[in-house]
Design an enzyme around this catalytic site. Structure first.
Site, PDB file in Angstrom:
ATOM      1  CG  PHE A   8      -2.418  -0.658   0.879  1.00 18.41           C
ATOM      2  CD1 PHE A   8      -3.274  -0.167  -0.121  1.00 18.41           C
ATOM      3  CD2 PHE A   8      -1.894  -2.208   1.513  1.00 18.41           C
ATOM      4  CE1 PHE A   8      -4.213  -0.878  -0.192  1.00 18.41           C
ATOM      5  CE2 PHE A   8      -3.768  -2.697   0.989  1.00 18.41           C
ATOM      6  CZ  PHE A   8      -4.298  -2.006   0.788  1.00 18.41           C
ATOM      7  CG  ASP A   9       3.704   4.963   1.301  1.00 15.70           C
ATOM      8  OD1 ASP A   9       3.200   5.308   0.370  1.00 15.70           O
ATOM      9  OD2 ASP A   9       4.250   4.894   2.422  1.00 15.70           O
ATOM     10  CG  LEU A  10       4.778  -1.219  -3.714  1.00 10.48           C
ATOM     11  CD1 LEU A  10       4.613  -1.944  -4.479  1.00 10.48           C
ATOM     12  CD2 LEU A  10       6.586  -1.632  -2.510  1.00 10.48           C
TER      13      LEU A  10
END
Length: 93
Positions: A8-10
């Site tokens: 969810f936060d690449l």
């Protein structure tokens, strides 16, 4: 994703390079274990942790309404595409 974890936060800031120039993924504060379902409701996502980085969010997450169903692994694939795009266009001053 084989371990059923959606990041969810690449983003570039979460890619770490070790002393042997191997890339490692960091920044798991927004990550979630996805149990049996391939989708989650946006309500679950937002109430658990509103993390993530806006420029790297998939449109269905960024523009979604509470109660919408999203596919978290597809979100990570979208973010990875943006990460590759950033790598291709990166220039140093």
């Amino acid at each position: 994703h084989q371990q059923r974890i959606a990041h969810f936060d690449l983003q570039a800031a979460n890619i770490l390079i070790d002393h042997d120039d191997n890339a490692k993924l960091g920044g798991f504060s927004s990550a979630r274990f996805i149990s049996s379902s391939e989708t989650i409701t946006l309500r679950e996502e937002l109430s658990a942790n509103p993390g993530g980085t806006v420029p790297y969010m998939a449109p269905e997450v960024l523009n979604g309404r509470i109660g919408d169903r999203i596919k978290p692994f597809k979100n990570d694939v979208f973010c990875f595409g943006l990460l590759l795009w950033d790598c291709l266009l990166y220039t140093s001053d």
